[in-house]
Design an enzyme around this catalytic site. Structure first.
Site: not given
Ligand code: QAP
Ligand code: CO
Length: 168
Positions: A46, A92, A134
């Site tokens: 996202g 995130c 989020h």
């Molecule tokens: C939001 O987050 C979300 O720390 C989207 O090292 C996340 O795409 C909503 C990401 C979880 C619900 C549950 C984060 C990639 C990606 C990191 C993401 C990272 C590499 C996060």
């Molecule tokens: Co985020």
């Protein structure tokens, strides 16, 4: 298409409140395409426009296994149907390397415009429900770290600030 730079916590620009999109036109669709390319490349599930320093109410998302179910939400409005009662280990792209449990409503209703400017409504559950909440938080200048204790949030801030200093 282009890969956009993702702002990282504690960048104050992440606190900007996004404005509603007035007209869903080709300029907005070009932003959406760049946001998908940026999200899929990261990779993430996202991305809100706020994270790429564009302060309009636009969200792209794809929570599918095969990354083939792109979703667009323009000017999203969330109605909470229960909770907050669901825990999820959130991450995130603007807070790289950190995952922490956040409690949110498990069931919401979302009304938004799609990439053609057409209105739609859905009742997401599970990961999709977590993700949309989020991302709508981002449009309101809010981050998942805001739900954590002051101690946890300041530890994350220090670690990221240290990494950012090493970069420049
Ligand atoms: C939001 O987050 C979300 O720390 C989207 O090292 C996340 O795409 C909503 C990401 C979880 C619900 C549950 C984060 C990639 C990606 C990191 C993401 C990272 C590499 C996060
Ligand atoms: Co985020």
């Amino acid at each position: 298409m282009a890969i956009l730079e993702i702002l990282e916590f504690p960048d104050p620009k992440l606190r900007t409140i996004a404005k509603p999109v007035v007209q869903v036109d080709d300029t907005i669709r070009a932003i959406i395409d760049d946001m998908f390319e940026t999200m899929y490349t990261a990779p993430g599930i996202g991305l809100a426009a706020t994270q790429v320093d564009i302060h309009q109410q636009i969200i792209v998302m794809d929570v599918s296994e095969d990354n083939n179910e792109p979703l667009v939400f323009i000017n999203p409005e969330i109605t909470v149907l229960d909770g907050p009662d669901h825990d999820y280990d959130e991450g995130c792209l603007s807070v790289p390397g950190f995952f922490e449990t956040v409690t949110r409503p498990g069931q919401v209703s979302v009304k938004a415009l799609d990439r053609d400017g057409k209105s739609f409504e859905m009742q997401p559950t599970e990961l999709l429900a977590v993700c949309i909440q989020h991302e709508v938080d981002h449009l309101n200048g809010k981050l998942f770290v805001d739900y954590l204790s002051t101690l946890k949030r300041s530890r994350i801030r220090s670690k990221l600030e240290k990494l950012h200093k090493q970069k420049d």
